[in-house]
Design an enzyme around this catalytic site. Structure first.
Site, PDB file in Angstrom:
ATOM      1  N   HIS A 152      -5.733  -1.271  -0.897  1.00  0.00           N
ATOM      2  CA  HIS A 152      -4.921  -2.109  -0.022  1.00  0.00           C
ATOM      3  C   HIS A 152      -5.820  -2.905   0.923  1.00  0.00           C
ATOM      4  CE1 HIS A 152      -1.009   0.486  -0.333  1.00  0.00           C
ATOM      5  NE2 HIS A 152      -1.406   0.029  -1.504  1.00  0.00           N
ATOM      6  N   GLU A 168      -5.792  -3.248   4.154  1.00  0.00           N
ATOM      7  CA  GLU A 168      -6.246  -2.523   5.337  1.00  0.00           C
ATOM      8  C   GLU A 168      -7.413  -1.601   5.009  1.00  0.00           C
ATOM      9  OE1 GLU A 168      -1.686  -2.912   5.681  1.00  0.00           O
ATOM     10  OE2 GLU A 168      -3.173  -2.674   4.104  1.00  0.00           O
ATOM     11  N   CYS A 193       1.528   0.198   5.033  1.00  0.00           N
ATOM     12  CA  CYS A 193       2.309   1.258   4.406  1.00  0.00           C
ATOM     13  C   CYS A 193       2.292   2.505   5.270  1.00  0.00           C
ATOM     14  CB  CYS A 193       1.815   1.547   2.993  1.00  0.00           C
ATOM     15  SG  CYS A 193       0.142   2.218   2.874  1.00  0.00           S
ATOM     16  N   CYS A 219      -1.856   3.384   4.980  1.00  0.00           N
ATOM     17  CA  CYS A 219      -2.639   2.428   5.769  1.00  0.00           C
ATOM     18  C   CYS A 219      -2.331   2.530   7.260  1.00  0.00           C
ATOM     19  CB  CYS A 219      -2.404   1.018   5.258  1.00  0.00           C
ATOM     20  SG  CYS A 219      -3.144   0.752   3.626  1.00  0.00           S
TER      21      CYS A 219
END
Length: 142
Positions: free
Chosen positions: A45, A47, A70, A80
Protein backbone atom coordinates in the site's frame (compact mmCIF):
# COMPACT_ATOMS: atom_id res chain seq x y z
CA UNK A 1 -2.06 16.47 -1.10
CA UNK A 2 -1.65 17.40 -4.74
CA UNK A 3 1.59 15.41 -4.87
CA UNK A 4 -0.22 12.40 -3.34
CA UNK A 5 -2.95 12.73 -5.99
CA UNK A 6 -0.31 12.81 -8.75
CA UNK A 7 1.36 9.69 -7.35
CA UNK A 8 -1.97 7.84 -7.24
CA UNK A 9 -2.94 9.00 -10.74
CA UNK A 10 0.12 7.24 -12.17
CA UNK A 11 -1.10 3.92 -10.72
CA UNK A 12 -4.76 4.02 -11.80
CA UNK A 13 -5.62 0.75 -13.54
CA UNK A 14 -2.47 -1.03 -12.30
CA UNK A 15 -3.47 -1.97 -8.75
CA UNK A 16 -5.75 -4.97 -9.28
CA UNK A 17 -8.81 -4.94 -7.02
CA UNK A 18 -7.22 -2.31 -4.78
CA UNK A 19 -7.66 1.40 -5.44
CA UNK A 20 -4.72 3.56 -6.48
CA UNK A 21 -3.69 5.56 -3.42
CA UNK A 22 -1.00 8.17 -2.95
CA UNK A 23 0.72 9.07 0.31
CA UNK A 24 3.18 11.86 1.07
CA UNK A 25 4.83 12.29 4.46
CA UNK A 26 6.10 15.77 5.32
CA UNK A 27 8.35 16.54 8.29
CA UNK A 28 7.54 19.26 10.80
CA UNK A 29 10.08 21.38 8.91
CA UNK A 30 8.14 21.03 5.64
CA UNK A 31 10.45 18.52 3.94
CA UNK A 32 9.01 15.51 2.10
CA UNK A 33 10.56 12.53 3.89
CA UNK A 34 8.58 9.74 2.23
CA UNK A 35 6.11 9.20 -0.55
CA UNK A 36 4.51 6.29 -2.30
CA UNK A 37 1.62 4.98 -4.34
CA UNK A 38 -0.14 1.65 -4.28
CA UNK A 39 2.13 -0.77 -6.14
CA UNK A 40 1.21 -2.84 -9.18
CA UNK A 41 -1.23 -5.55 -8.21
CA UNK A 42 -2.29 -3.63 -5.10
CA UNK A 43 0.52 -4.31 -2.66
CA UNK A 44 2.36 -2.81 -0.91
CA UNK A 45 0.00 0.00 0.00
CA UNK A 46 1.01 3.63 -0.51
CA UNK A 47 1.39 4.29 3.22
CA UNK A 48 3.69 1.29 3.64
CA UNK A 49 6.00 2.54 0.90
CA UNK A 50 6.02 6.12 2.19
CA UNK A 51 6.66 5.03 5.80
CA UNK A 52 9.48 2.72 4.75
CA UNK A 53 11.15 5.59 2.88
CA UNK A 54 10.60 8.04 5.75
CA UNK A 55 11.93 5.72 8.46
CA UNK A 56 12.46 7.54 11.76
CA UNK A 57 11.71 10.88 10.06
CA UNK A 58 8.01 9.91 10.06
CA UNK A 59 7.88 10.64 13.79
CA UNK A 60 6.19 14.01 14.26
CA UNK A 61 5.46 14.35 10.55
CA UNK A 62 2.21 14.92 8.68
CA UNK A 63 0.86 12.37 6.21
CA UNK A 64 -1.31 13.30 3.24
CA UNK A 65 -3.25 10.32 1.90
CA UNK A 66 -5.68 10.31 -1.03
CA UNK A 67 -7.90 7.57 0.44
CA UNK A 68 -8.68 6.69 4.04
CA UNK A 69 -5.85 4.47 5.31
CA UNK A 70 -6.99 0.90 5.79
CA UNK A 71 -8.07 -0.05 9.28
CA UNK A 72 -8.05 -3.79 8.56
CA UNK A 73 -6.38 -5.98 5.96
CA UNK A 74 -7.87 -9.08 4.38
CA UNK A 75 -4.33 -10.50 4.32
CA UNK A 76 -3.97 -10.17 8.09
CA UNK A 77 -1.04 -7.74 7.69
CA UNK A 78 -0.83 -4.66 9.89
CA UNK A 79 -3.33 -2.04 8.74
CA UNK A 80 -1.97 1.23 7.34
CA UNK A 81 -3.78 3.28 10.01
CA UNK A 82 -1.97 1.24 12.68
CA UNK A 83 1.35 1.64 10.84
CA UNK A 84 0.92 5.42 10.80
CA UNK A 85 0.19 5.42 14.54
CA UNK A 86 3.16 3.16 15.30
CA UNK A 87 5.48 5.37 13.23
CA UNK A 88 4.66 8.36 15.41
CA UNK A 89 3.09 10.44 12.66
CA UNK A 90 1.58 13.54 14.28
CA UNK A 91 -1.27 14.22 11.85
CA UNK A 92 -2.98 12.49 8.91
CA UNK A 93 -5.00 14.41 6.32
CA UNK A 94 -7.26 12.38 4.03
CA UNK A 95 -8.81 13.38 0.70
CA UNK A 96 -11.51 10.69 0.32
CA UNK A 97 -13.27 8.21 2.58
CA UNK A 98 -12.96 4.53 1.66
CA UNK A 99 -16.18 3.27 0.03
CA UNK A 100 -15.35 -0.37 0.74
CA UNK A 101 -17.89 -1.99 3.08
CA UNK A 102 -14.99 -3.96 4.54
CA UNK A 103 -12.84 -0.95 5.33
CA UNK A 104 -15.07 2.15 5.43
CA UNK A 105 -14.52 4.17 8.56
CA UNK A 106 -12.14 1.76 10.28
CA UNK A 107 -8.99 3.67 9.43
CA UNK A 108 -10.51 7.02 10.34
CA UNK A 109 -11.69 5.59 13.67
CA UNK A 110 -8.22 4.30 14.51
CA UNK A 111 -6.56 7.58 13.57
CA UNK A 112 -9.11 9.61 15.55
CA UNK A 113 -8.70 7.35 18.61
CA UNK A 114 -4.95 8.00 18.48
CA UNK A 115 -5.48 11.77 18.13
CA UNK A 116 -3.92 11.87 14.66
CA UNK A 117 -6.88 12.60 12.42
CA UNK A 118 -6.56 15.88 10.61
CA UNK A 119 -8.80 17.13 7.83
CA UNK A 120 -10.98 14.61 6.03
CA UNK A 121 -11.97 15.83 2.58
CA UNK A 122 -8.80 17.83 1.86
CA UNK A 123 -8.85 18.37 -1.93
CA UNK A 124 -11.56 15.69 -2.20
CA UNK A 125 -12.93 17.29 -5.37
CA UNK A 126 -9.49 16.96 -7.01
CA UNK A 127 -9.00 13.37 -5.82
CA UNK A 128 -12.52 12.08 -6.54
CA UNK A 129 -11.64 10.94 -10.07
CA UNK A 130 -9.24 8.40 -8.58
CA UNK A 131 -12.13 6.46 -7.05
CA UNK A 132 -14.98 7.19 -9.47
CA UNK A 133 -14.64 3.72 -11.02
CA UNK A 134 -13.47 1.89 -7.89
CA UNK A 135 -15.81 -0.99 -7.10
CA UNK A 136 -14.81 -2.58 -3.81
CA UNK A 137 -15.24 -6.33 -3.36
CA UNK A 138 -18.57 -7.52 -1.95
CA UNK A 139 -19.76 -6.66 1.54
CA UNK A 140 -18.07 -8.14 4.58
CA UNK A 141 -19.06 -8.12 8.21
CA UNK A 142 -17.59 -5.36 10.27
Amino acid sequence: MRRAIALARAQVGLTGENPAVGCVIVSAGGVVVGEGATARGGRPHAEEIALDLAGAAASGATAYVTLEPCGARSSGAVACADRLVAAGVARVHVACRDPSPYAAGRGLERLAAAGLLGEVGLLADEAAFLYADYRPPGPAAR
